[in-house]
Write a protein that holds these residues in place. Structure first.
Motif, mmCIF file in Angstrom:
data_model
loop_
_atom_site.group_PDB
_atom_site.id
_atom_site.type_symbol
_atom_site.label_atom_id
_atom_site.label_comp_id
_atom_site.label_asym_id
_atom_site.label_seq_id
_atom_site.Cartn_x
_atom_site.Cartn_y
_atom_site.Cartn_z
ATOM 1 N N ARG A 143 -16.807 37.095 58.927
ATOM 2 C CA ARG A 143 -15.756 37.511 58.008
ATOM 3 C C ARG A 143 -15.245 38.891 58.387
ATOM 4 N N HIS A 144 -13.931 39.048 58.188
ATOM 5 C CA HIS A 144 -13.298 40.320 58.495
ATOM 6 C C HIS A 144 -12.378 40.673 57.325
ATOM 7 N N ALA A 145 -12.601 41.831 56.726
ATOM 8 C CA ALA A 145 -11.777 42.276 55.601
ATOM 9 C C ALA A 145 -10.400 42.703 56.096
ATOM 10 N N CYS A 146 -9.386 42.354 55.348
ATOM 11 C CA CYS A 146 -8.027 42.773 55.662
ATOM 12 C C CYS A 146 -7.907 44.271 55.365
ATOM 13 N N PRO A 147 -7.466 45.056 56.328
ATOM 14 C CA PRO A 147 -7.374 46.496 56.099
ATOM 15 C C PRO A 147 -6.260 46.889 55.126
ATOM 16 N N LYS A 148 -5.285 46.004 54.906
ATOM 17 C CA LYS A 148 -4.148 46.322 54.028
ATOM 18 C C LYS A 148 -4.299 45.789 52.615
ATOM 19 N N ASP A 149 -5.199 44.823 52.433
ATOM 20 C CA ASP A 149 -5.367 44.212 51.107
ATOM 21 C C ASP A 149 -6.835 43.883 50.899
ATOM 22 N N ARG A 150 -7.480 44.618 50.027
ATOM 23 C CA ARG A 150 -8.921 44.438 49.814
ATOM 24 C C ARG A 150 -9.267 43.075 49.228
ATOM 25 N N ARG A 151 -8.297 42.381 48.661
ATOM 26 C CA ARG A 151 -8.565 41.058 48.088
ATOM 27 C C ARG A 151 -8.693 39.981 49.157
ATOM 28 N N VAL A 152 -8.235 40.269 50.366
ATOM 29 C CA VAL A 152 -8.170 39.276 51.443
ATOM 30 C C VAL A 152 -9.335 39.453 52.399
#
Length: 82
Positions: free
Chosen positions: A3-12
């Motif tokens: 898994r990789h967190a979206c740097p622009k949207d913490r919900r993604v």
């Protein structure tokens, strides 16, 4: 997978294949694709298009997405005119 967190949207959060997973998919997917082609070769082009539209319609019923519903209606109407 990882898994990789979206740097622009913490919900993604993105689920991505590892190198090993990608290598496995490159090995097994052609066999899967060949089997699917064998299964559906009994359908002609019109039957295939009808099946695809029908499955999209069922999917729209389940997802209730307005944009996709309008697209499907457009496609059905366009094909009925031809």
């Amino acid at each position: 997978m990882y898994r990789h967190a979206c740097p622009k949207d913490r919900r993604v959060t993105y689920d991505l294949l590892t190198y090993e997973g990608n290598t496995l998919m490159e090995e097994i997917f052609p066999k899967h694709e060949q089997k699917i082609d064998e299964i559906f070769k009994v359908l002609d082009q019109q039957e295939m298009e009808t099946m695809i539209l029908s499955l999209k319609k069922v999917g729209l019923q389940l997802n209730n997405k307005k944009f996709l519903r309008k697209y499907l209606e457009f496609e059905i109407n366009r094909r009925n005119i031809e």
